[in-house]
Design a protein around this motif. Structure first.
Motif, mmCIF file in Angstrom:
data_model
loop_
_atom_site.group_PDB
_atom_site.id
_atom_site.type_symbol
_atom_site.label_atom_id
_atom_site.label_comp_id
_atom_site.label_asym_id
_atom_site.label_seq_id
_atom_site.Cartn_x
_atom_site.Cartn_y
_atom_site.Cartn_z
ATOM 1 N N VAL A 20 0.759 -1.362 0.032
ATOM 2 C CA VAL A 20 0.190 0.014 0.080
ATOM 3 C C VAL A 20 0.897 1.093 -0.047
ATOM 4 O O VAL A 20 0.695 2.173 -0.829
ATOM 5 C CB VAL A 20 -0.735 -0.122 1.121
ATOM 6 N N ARG A 21 1.807 1.173 1.021
ATOM 7 C CA ARG A 21 2.813 2.478 0.946
ATOM 8 C C ARG A 21 3.616 2.713 -0.463
ATOM 9 O O ARG A 21 3.685 3.752 -0.871
ATOM 10 C CB ARG A 21 3.756 2.223 2.324
ATOM 11 N N GLU A 22 4.037 1.616 -0.816
ATOM 12 C CA GLU A 22 4.836 1.642 -2.440
ATOM 13 C C GLU A 22 3.662 2.374 -3.347
ATOM 14 O O GLU A 22 4.104 3.363 -4.109
ATOM 15 C CB GLU A 22 5.017 0.399 -2.761
ATOM 16 N N ALA A 23 2.434 2.124 -3.483
ATOM 17 C CA ALA A 23 1.458 2.418 -4.375
ATOM 18 C C ALA A 23 1.237 3.876 -4.052
ATOM 19 O O ALA A 23 1.133 4.909 -4.952
ATOM 20 C CB ALA A 23 0.176 1.666 -4.253
ATOM 21 N N TYR A 24 1.178 4.270 -2.901
ATOM 22 C CA TYR A 24 0.695 5.529 -2.332
ATOM 23 C C TYR A 24 1.830 6.549 -2.821
ATOM 24 O O TYR A 24 1.841 7.729 -3.420
ATOM 25 C CB TYR A 24 0.455 5.649 -0.827
ATOM 26 N N LEU A 25 3.416 6.130 -2.459
ATOM 27 C CA LEU A 25 4.168 6.826 -2.961
ATOM 28 C C LEU A 25 4.483 7.036 -4.418
ATOM 29 O O LEU A 25 4.918 8.292 -4.978
ATOM 30 C CB LEU A 25 5.605 6.321 -2.426
ATOM 31 N N PHE A 26 4.098 6.077 -5.221
ATOM 32 C CA PHE A 26 3.907 6.286 -6.594
ATOM 33 C C PHE A 26 2.994 7.201 -7.097
ATOM 34 O O PHE A 26 3.502 8.053 -7.865
ATOM 35 C CB PHE A 26 3.581 5.056 -7.583
ATOM 36 N N LYS A 27 1.787 7.152 -6.445
ATOM 37 C CA LYS A 27 0.695 8.344 -6.601
ATOM 38 C C LYS A 27 1.494 9.675 -6.253
ATOM 39 O O LYS A 27 1.031 10.623 -7.152
ATOM 40 C CB LYS A 27 -0.462 7.862 -6.049
ATOM 41 N N ARG A 28 1.891 9.763 -5.098
ATOM 42 C CA ARG A 28 2.568 11.203 -4.763
ATOM 43 C C ARG A 28 3.477 11.685 -5.786
ATOM 44 O O ARG A 28 3.660 12.778 -6.133
ATOM 45 C CB ARG A 28 2.968 10.978 -3.313
ATOM 46 N N ARG A 29 4.359 10.639 -6.273
ATOM 47 C CA ARG A 29 5.257 11.112 -7.335
ATOM 48 C C ARG A 29 4.770 11.338 -8.515
ATOM 49 O O ARG A 29 5.193 12.529 -8.948
ATOM 50 C CB ARG A 29 6.275 9.633 -7.379
ATOM 51 N N TRP A 30 3.953 10.992 -9.165
ATOM 52 C CA TRP A 30 3.401 11.222 -10.524
ATOM 53 C C TRP A 30 2.124 12.450 -10.381
ATOM 54 O O TRP A 30 1.844 12.778 -11.299
ATOM 55 C CB TRP A 30 2.874 9.887 -11.149
ATOM 56 N N GLY A 31 1.776 12.634 -9.172
ATOM 57 C CA GLY A 31 0.643 13.789 -8.999
ATOM 58 C C GLY A 31 -0.554 13.244 -9.954
ATOM 59 O O GLY A 31 -0.753 12.175 -10.338
ATOM 60 N N PRO A 32 -0.893 14.377 -10.641
ATOM 61 C CA PRO A 32 -2.101 14.563 -11.551
ATOM 62 C C PRO A 32 -1.638 13.672 -12.752
ATOM 63 O O PRO A 32 -2.711 13.137 -13.447
ATOM 64 C CB PRO A 32 -2.489 15.785 -11.964
ATOM 65 N N GLY A 33 -0.500 13.575 -12.963
ATOM 66 C CA GLY A 33 -0.077 12.377 -14.145
ATOM 67 C C GLY A 33 -0.102 10.839 -13.932
ATOM 68 O O GLY A 33 0.119 10.286 -14.667
ATOM 69 N N GLY A 34 -0.639 10.403 -12.680
ATOM 70 C CA GLY A 34 -0.699 8.934 -12.513
ATOM 71 C C GLY A 34 -1.896 8.818 -11.756
ATOM 72 O O GLY A 34 -2.820 9.797 -11.298
ATOM 73 N N THR A 35 -2.494 7.697 -12.153
ATOM 74 C CA THR A 35 -3.979 7.247 -11.402
ATOM 75 C C THR A 35 -3.896 5.859 -10.905
ATOM 76 O O THR A 35 -3.303 4.988 -11.546
ATOM 77 C CB THR A 35 -4.869 7.407 -12.544
ATOM 78 N N TYR A 36 -4.662 5.717 -9.751
ATOM 79 C CA TYR A 36 -4.920 4.314 -9.430
ATOM 80 C C TYR A 36 -5.816 3.527 -10.421
ATOM 81 O O TYR A 36 -6.714 4.165 -10.842
ATOM 82 C CB TYR A 36 -5.320 4.207 -8.042
ATOM 83 N N VAL A 37 -5.411 2.403 -10.383
ATOM 84 C CA VAL A 37 -6.281 1.424 -11.372
ATOM 85 C C VAL A 37 -6.664 0.241 -10.391
ATOM 86 O O VAL A 37 -5.539 -0.318 -10.227
ATOM 87 C CB VAL A 37 -5.438 1.071 -12.686
ATOM 88 N N SER A 38 -7.821 0.022 -10.566
ATOM 89 C CA SER A 38 -8.053 -1.332 -9.926
ATOM 90 C C SER A 38 -8.476 -2.373 -10.827
ATOM 91 O O SER A 38 -7.876 -2.874 -11.391
ATOM 92 C CB SER A 38 -9.260 -1.231 -8.536
ATOM 93 N N GLY A 39 -9.962 -2.633 -11.385
ATOM 94 C CA GLY A 39 -10.311 -3.271 -12.152
ATOM 95 C C GLY A 39 -10.330 -2.370 -13.570
ATOM 96 O O GLY A 39 -10.089 -3.252 -14.775
ATOM 97 N N GLY A 40 -10.200 -1.297 -13.409
ATOM 98 C CA GLY A 40 -10.242 -0.353 -14.819
ATOM 99 C C GLY A 40 -11.444 -0.341 -15.430
ATOM 100 O O GLY A 40 -11.218 0.223 -16.535
#
Ligand SMILES: Cc1cc2nc3c(=O)[nH]c(=O)nc-3n(C[C@H](O)[C@H](O)[C@H](O)COP(=O)(O)OP(=O)(O)OC[C@H]3O[C@@H](n4cnc5c(N)ncnc54)[C@H](O)[C@@H]3O)c2cc1C
Length: 317
Positions: A20-40
């Motif tokens: 979870v922490r790794e995912a959150y750090l990715f999101k913080r790093r990419w900001g609006p240029g990144g998005t979480y995807v679950s089932g999509g």
């Protein structure tokens, strides 16, 4: 591929965090240029017709440990945000203690979509058809953000969504369902005072544009008790559907407490629902149609609950 080279290419980079922490750090790093995807499954309905641009970084949550499946806790059930709708619909613990959520999950999209789509993605859409059932059960959202995990009532999040967020990168980790919600009211007179048995009722109803595999026009979730004295107690009412922000009818629930199960009560309830439900119109159904549909569905559940044993099924058919 390194993170830097991924950002420079046109095709999106797909990241597969394990924690979870790794995912959150990715999101913080990419900001609006990144998005979480679950089932999509919801995201693709935005990307494919070009309603939204696909961002450069897709943070796929499918491999994150510990946030899929259902875990019983002493006072609640923790449902991981990555739990698929197919699993929610068949999971025995959900079917037993939170049957309206299981039923709502089974009414969303088609079986193939439900194999991919997650409960977390449905919540995050803020209009998902699971939300009225979750509101009825007083669900709490457990977020992972810069200070670790924190819980927030679903109802509060739905209200604050349009306002500024302290941490826009938070990841939804779990949905908590307290066991006490939607149980018998303490105000209900016990059966021995009247010699009649109290009757529990609960129903989830979805009306779409066609019979099956259809987006909703209106969804309602209702539960309560018709007590031995012939009065309603502990009634819970929630509605949503289409683009409408789902909501509980708290004032109406209070108004109904202890009222007799008779035509006058149901007519007054219908009138109040017409006043208090504020659905969003779209090209397929206007607000007046949605109001009327929600009011009919909810009133019908309370009416069926008041029918003598054996007559409810005939009334439904
Ligand atoms: C054919 C079809 C029919 C459909 N019918 C219905 C229907 O009847 N009722 C209905 O409610 N929906 C329907 N949907 C929409 C969708 O399938 C569901 O809402 C589904 O539950 C979304 O889940 P997902 O995992 O695919 O979400 P995704 O598409 O992966 O994500 C949805 C949103 O949530 C965000 N997100 C996902 N997971 C997290 C997380 N853990 N933390 C933070 N943000 C997150 C994503 O960034 C995105 O913004 C349908 C879709 C299709 C394609």
């Amino acid at each position: 591929m390194t993170m830097e080279s991924a950002a420079a290419t046109a095709a999106p980079a797909v990241w597969q965090p394990q924690a979870v922490r790794e995912a959150y750090l990715f999101k913080r790093r990419w900001g609006p240029g990144g998005t979480y995807v679950s089932g999509g499954t919801l995201l693709r309905t935005r990307w494919e017709p070009g309603l939204e641009r696909m961002p450069s970084h897709l943070i796929h949550l499918g491999a994150v440990r510990g946030i899929a499946g259902v875990k019983p806790m002493p006072d609640r059930l923790a449902v991981g945000s990555q739990t698929t709708l197919a699993a929610c619909g068949s999971e025995p613990l959900l079917r037993e203690s939170f049957p309206l959520l299981a039923e709502a999950a089974r009414a969303i999209a088609s079986p193939s979509v439900r194999q991919l789509a997650t409960l977390g993605g449905n919540v995050m859409s803020a209009i998902g058809d699971a939300l009225p059932a979750l509101l009825l059960y007083d669900a709490e959202l457990v977020w992972y953000g810069k200070d670790g995990h924190r819980a927030e009532p679903l109802a509060d999040w739905l209200l604050r969504r349009s306002g500024p967020s302290a941490d826009p990168h938070e990841l939804l980790a779990y949905i908590h369902l307290p066991y006490g919600a939607a149980r018998y009211s303490e105000d209900s007179p016990p059966a021995q005072q009247t010699g009649r048995r109290p009757k529990r009722f609960a129903a989830y109803r979805k009306v779409g544009r066609r019979e099956a595999f259809t987006p909703s026009v209106v969804t309602v979730a209702v539960s309560g008790e018709l007590a031995a004295d012939g009065r309603y107690y502990g009634v819970r009412l929630a509605a949503g559907g289409g683009q409408t922000r789902p909501d509980r009818f708290g004032r109406l629930e209070q108004w109904l407490e202890g009222r007799p199960a008779e035509t006058g009560t149901l007519a007054a309830l219908h009138e109040r629902l017409m006043e208090q439900f504020e659905p969003q119109p779209d090209a397929f159904a206007d607000a007046a149609y949605r109001k009327r549909t929600a009011a009919h569905l909810i009133t019908a559940v309370l009416w069926q609950a008041a029918l003598p044993a054996g007559e409810e099924e005939a009334a439904c058919s």
